[in-house]
Design a protein around this motif. Structure first.
Motif, short mmCIF file in Angstrom:
data_model
loop_
_atom_site.label_atom_id
_atom_site.label_comp_id
_atom_site.label_asym_id
_atom_site.label_seq_id
_atom_site.Cartn_x
_atom_site.Cartn_y
_atom_site.Cartn_z
N GLY A 195 41.10 40.70 37.41
CA GLY A 195 41.10 39.05 38.16
C GLY A 195 40.21 38.51 38.56
O GLY A 195 40.06 37.48 39.68
N GLY A 196 38.51 37.89 37.89
CA GLY A 196 37.64 37.58 38.01
C GLY A 196 38.26 36.07 37.76
O GLY A 196 37.46 35.80 39.27
N PRO A 197 38.90 35.05 37.67
CA PRO A 197 39.23 34.06 37.15
C PRO A 197 39.76 33.29 38.84
O PRO A 197 39.86 32.34 39.68
N GLN A 198 40.82 34.95 39.00
CA GLN A 198 41.51 34.20 40.82
C GLN A 198 40.90 33.98 41.01
O GLN A 198 41.09 33.76 42.09
N ILE A 199 40.12 35.25 41.32
CA ILE A 199 38.14 35.15 42.92
C ILE A 199 38.34 34.57 42.59
O ILE A 199 38.36 33.77 43.63
N SER A 200 36.96 33.92 41.55
CA SER A 200 36.17 32.77 41.61
C SER A 200 37.88 31.22 42.34
O SER A 200 36.66 30.74 42.97
N ALA A 201 38.65 30.78 41.74
CA ALA A 201 39.40 29.93 42.10
C ALA A 201 39.89 30.28 43.28
O ALA A 201 39.40 29.46 44.24
N LEU A 202 39.76 31.42 43.91
CA LEU A 202 40.01 31.59 46.22
C LEU A 202 38.28 31.00 46.14
O LEU A 202 39.05 30.45 47.49
N LEU A 203 37.33 31.48 45.26
CA LEU A 203 36.34 31.66 45.85
C LEU A 203 36.60 29.85 46.61
O LEU A 203 35.92 29.77 47.57
#
Length: 104
Positions: free
Chosen positions: A44-52
């Motif tokens: 979920g790295g890309p999704q985490i980066s987007a939320l951050l």
């Protein structure tokens, strides 16, 4: 392959592509139909980066690993438990796969 369980890593980048999501769920439905056991471990790295980014929390990496201070960890939990895990389970269930999400 009786009583065999296969662990499958489902990367966050693949989850961003609807055609790959469908293919993944279809393939796992075929495995389930053959009574093969599997566990999906998702990223979920890309999704985490987007939320951050939306929360204006700066991502910091050391030696390729995300540094998870308290605000980052809260965002990670929101994404992995509240978004990604549920989406993976829903996609599998929509393809006839009995699935349950586990976090913690």
């Amino acid at each position: 392959m009786n009583n065999t369980t296969v662990v499958i890593k489902y990367g966050g980048h693949a989850m961003d592509k609807p055609d790959l999501c469908t293919a993944f769920a279809t393939d796992l439905a075929q495995l389930a139909a053959q009574h093969m056991g599997f566990v999906v471990v998702h990223g979920g790295g890309p999704q985490i980066s987007a939320l951050l980014q939306r929360l204006n929390i700066e991502s910091r990496f050391e030696n390729g690993l995300r540094v998870t201070d308290q605000p980052t960890m809260e965002a990670v939990e929101m994404v992995l438990c509240g978004q990604v895990n549920k989406a993976v389970v829903a996609s599998l269930a929509a393809h006839g796969v009995r699935a349950a999400g586990i976090s913690g």
